[in-house]
Structure formats: C-alpha cells, structure tokens
Design an enzyme around this catalytic site. Structure first.
Site, PDB file in Angstrom:
ATOM      1  N   ASP A  35       0.850  -1.202   0.000  1.00  0.00           N
ATOM      2  CA  ASP A  35       0.000   0.000   0.000  1.00  0.00           C
ATOM      3  C   ASP A  35       0.883   1.250   0.000  1.00  0.00           C
ATOM      4  OD1 ASP A  35      -2.332  -1.373   0.080  1.00  0.00           O
ATOM      5  OD2 ASP A  35      -3.004  -0.613   2.022  1.00  0.00           O
ATOM      6  N   LYS A  56      -4.015   3.079  -2.530  1.00  0.00           N
ATOM      7  CA  LYS A  56      -5.452   3.423  -2.578  1.00  0.00           C
ATOM      8  C   LYS A  56      -5.739   4.710  -1.829  1.00  0.00           C
ATOM      9  CE  LYS A  56      -7.556  -0.324  -1.085  1.00  0.00           C
ATOM     10  NZ  LYS A  56      -8.705  -0.092  -0.235  1.00  0.00           N
ATOM     11  N   MET A 168      -7.970  10.110   9.378  1.00  0.00           N
ATOM     12  CA  MET A 168      -8.593  10.574   8.127  1.00  0.00           C
ATOM     13  C   MET A 168      -9.424  11.836   8.349  1.00  0.00           C
ATOM     14  SD  MET A 168      -9.608   6.945   6.356  1.00  0.00           S
ATOM     15  CE  MET A 168      -9.583   5.864   7.786  1.00  0.00           C
TER      16      MET A 168
HETATM   17  N1  SAH Z   1      -4.211   1.075   9.177  1.00  0.00           N
HETATM   18  C1  SAH Z   1      -3.669   2.398   9.383  1.00  0.00           C
HETATM   19  C2  SAH Z   1      -4.696   3.470   9.134  1.00  0.00           C
HETATM   20  C3  SAH Z   1      -5.112   3.555   7.678  1.00  0.00           C
HETATM   21  S1  SAH Z   1      -6.271   4.830   7.400  1.00  0.00           S
HETATM   22  C4  SAH Z   1      -3.107   2.492  10.800  1.00  0.00           C
HETATM   23  O1  SAH Z   1      -3.358   1.604  11.624  1.00  0.00           O
HETATM   24  O2  SAH Z   1      -2.398   3.456  11.083  1.00  0.00           O
HETATM   25  C5  SAH Z   1      -5.226   6.143   6.852  1.00  0.00           C
HETATM   26  C6  SAH Z   1      -5.117   7.211   7.914  1.00  0.00           C
HETATM   27  O3  SAH Z   1      -4.204   6.789   8.927  1.00  0.00           O
HETATM   28  C7  SAH Z   1      -4.564   8.525   7.425  1.00  0.00           C
HETATM   29  O4  SAH Z   1      -5.555   9.325   6.820  1.00  0.00           O
HETATM   30  C8  SAH Z   1      -4.075   9.136   8.714  1.00  0.00           C
HETATM   31  O5  SAH Z   1      -5.152   9.633   9.478  1.00  0.00           O
HETATM   32  C9  SAH Z   1      -3.534   7.913   9.437  1.00  0.00           C
HETATM   33  N2  SAH Z   1      -2.081   7.732   9.219  1.00  0.00           N
HETATM   34  C10 SAH Z   1      -1.476   6.706   8.615  1.00  0.00           C
HETATM   35  N3  SAH Z   1      -0.139   6.845   8.657  1.00  0.00           N
HETATM   36  C11 SAH Z   1       0.109   8.003   9.313  1.00  0.00           C
HETATM   37  C12 SAH Z   1       1.280   8.687   9.715  1.00  0.00           C
HETATM   38  N4  SAH Z   1       2.513   8.228   9.449  1.00  0.00           N
HETATM   39  N5  SAH Z   1       1.141   9.844  10.404  1.00  0.00           N
HETATM   40  C13 SAH Z   1      -0.077  10.330  10.729  1.00  0.00           C
HETATM   41  N6  SAH Z   1      -1.228   9.721  10.383  1.00  0.00           N
HETATM   42  C14 SAH Z   1      -1.142   8.568   9.681  1.00  0.00           C
END
Ligand code: SAH
Length: 245
Positions: A35, A56, A168
């Site tokens: 991803d 995505k 998000m």
């Molecule tokens: N499965 C992922 C979340 C996926 S949804 C997890 O557990 O972290 C995608 C959202 O995750 C983004 O819109 C943001 O809100 C958050 N996100 C993912 N990586 C990030 C990062 N390095 N720093 C801050 N927010 C992050």
C-alpha cells in the site's frame, strides 16, 4: 512453502517499528503487495520477492479493492506465499479483517500480523501518553471519513471522557470542530495534530478545539495526519518525568 497470504501491518512509517513477525513473514514472501502509506524501506526484508504497488489513497489514482483481492487469490492459487503490506495495523481502518475473511471463504489460508497503528505511534513520537492516570482513563480511535458519509455521533464522542484519536480527518476539520463543540466538548480542550508520524518529515502542531480549523490552515496540515484530542495533548512525557522525579 504452502500457499498463504500474510496481511501485515507495516507500522506508521519508521521501518524500526516493524514487528519481528512482520519481518519473518516478509522473508518468506514470494510476492509483496504494498500500500502507498507503507515505507518502501521495509522491502529490504524481502529482496528477492516480486513487489507490486497497490496504493489506494483518497482522491488519488487508486487500485480497486476487488482487483487487489483477485491478485492475492491468483498468486496464492499459484502456490506462492503472498505478503500484503498495509500501513499501521491491518485491522485499524485497514480492511484486514474483511480481506482475511474473503480469502478464507475462497479456501486460502490468511494470517493477520499486527502493526503499530499511526494514532499510537504519533502520540508517542510527540511525547503524549494517550492514557494518563488522573487525566484520561481511555482512548477512542475514530475515523472522520465514513464509507457512506453518514455523520458521526459527535455528542457521544464529546462526552466519552476518553482521549479521541481521529484518523482521516484532514478534509473534515470543520465538521470535527463543530460536532465536538456542539456535542459539549469545551472549546479549550487541547489538540495535537501530527502529520507523517514517525517519519523524518513528521510535523506537529498544538492548539485548542476552538482554534482547530484556523490553526490547521496556518500550519498547512496535510494527509496523512492524526488528531489527538483531549487533556493529554497538553501534557508531554518530558514534563511528566520531571514531575515524578
Ligand atoms: N491502518 C492504518 C490506518 C489507515 S487509514 C493504521 O493503523 O495506522 C489512513 C489514515 O491513517 C490517514 O488518513 C491518517 O489519518 C492515518 N495515518 C497513517 N499513517 C500516518 C502517519 N505516518 N502519520 C499520521 N497519520 C497517519
């Protein structure tokens, strides 16, 4: 090697936050589907694997979910060991549970591997403890972005008495601010916005609920980012260490 699909959480970005189990699964993988929130540096653990990007991101060019699922199925049916790498944890806003069930329904063995979710890593990287004795006795992880655009129950969130970690949320700041204020969360509630948590380009900004949209504009907050909302966002670990010394 038996055909199998590993659904792996690659953590928030820092390659050192990968689990040992994720590294073992990557070493076994013949094919890796990655991803776009995953740091490509983690691919050092699978130098011989075929790597396919299946990003995505909201609003960007995207790989349809059905296509990704068919790819996993096709390679697994060829007897290959497949690793599907997702950002953070596969079961926190990551569709890991859905994909595991779908694969199992198609006769393919699937195993989920936890990763460190962005909300936990982001807070820690900024010195914020999401639970804190006497300050916060719980944490709620919530997405501001729902599949059918149905509204969140802001009042319940505002009155939960827990630290809120919003995923998000960058394109929903007006709704978050209004919803929580109307739901009864005090305007002075501290907030930390954390962008690119755990990566060298990480940025953070603190503000209050009343200041949220203005502060995010001035800071030019961009995705991926999380919001930590609650009294804990006004405490930092360094200060706490001094306090308890
Ligand atoms: N499965 C992922 C979340 C996926 S949804 C997890 O557990 O972290 C995608 C959202 O995750 C983004 O819109 C943001 O809100 C958050 N996100 C993912 N990586 C990030 C990062 N390095 N720093 C801050 N927010 C992050």
């Amino acid at each position: 090697m038996n055909a199998k699909v590993w659904l792996i959480g690659a953590g928030p970005g820092d390659p050192e936050l990968l689990t040992l189990k994720a590294v073992r699964a990557l070493r076994e993988a013949d094919v890796v589907l990655i991803d776009d929130l995953v740091n490509p540096e983690v691919l050092e653990h699978c130098p011989a694997a075929r790597v396919i990007g299946v990003g995505k991101r909201g609003g960007c060019r995207s790989t349809p979910q059905a296509f990704i699922q068919r790819l996993m199925l096709r390679y697994a049916r060829q007897g290959r060991c497949v690793a599907r790498l997702k950002g953070g944890d596969p079961c926190i806003f990551g569709r890991g549970g859905e994909e595991a069930a779908w694969l199992q329904a198609h006769g393919i063995e699937a195993e989920l591997v936890n990763g460190i979710t962005a909300g936990l890593a982001g807070a820690t990287q900024c010195g914020i403890s999401l639970t804190l004795r006497g300050v916060s006795r719980g944490v709620t992880l919530v997405t501001a972005h729902t599949q059918d655009d149905s509204p969140l129950n802001w009042q319940a969130l505002a009155q939960s008495g827990t630290t809120l970690v919003v995923y998000m949320g960058v394109s929903k700041l007006v709704e978050i601010q209004q919803g929580l204020l109307e739901g009864g969360l005090p305007a002075q509630t501290p907030i930390a916005m954390i962008e690119n948590a755990s990566l060298p380009k990480q940025r953070e900004q603190r503000c209050t609920l009343a200041q949220l949209t203005d502060a995010a504009n001035r800071f030019r907050l961009n995705s991926p980012a999380i919001l930590v909302i609650g009294e804990v966002a006004a405490h930092d670990a360094a200060a706490l260490i001094q306090l308890s010394a």
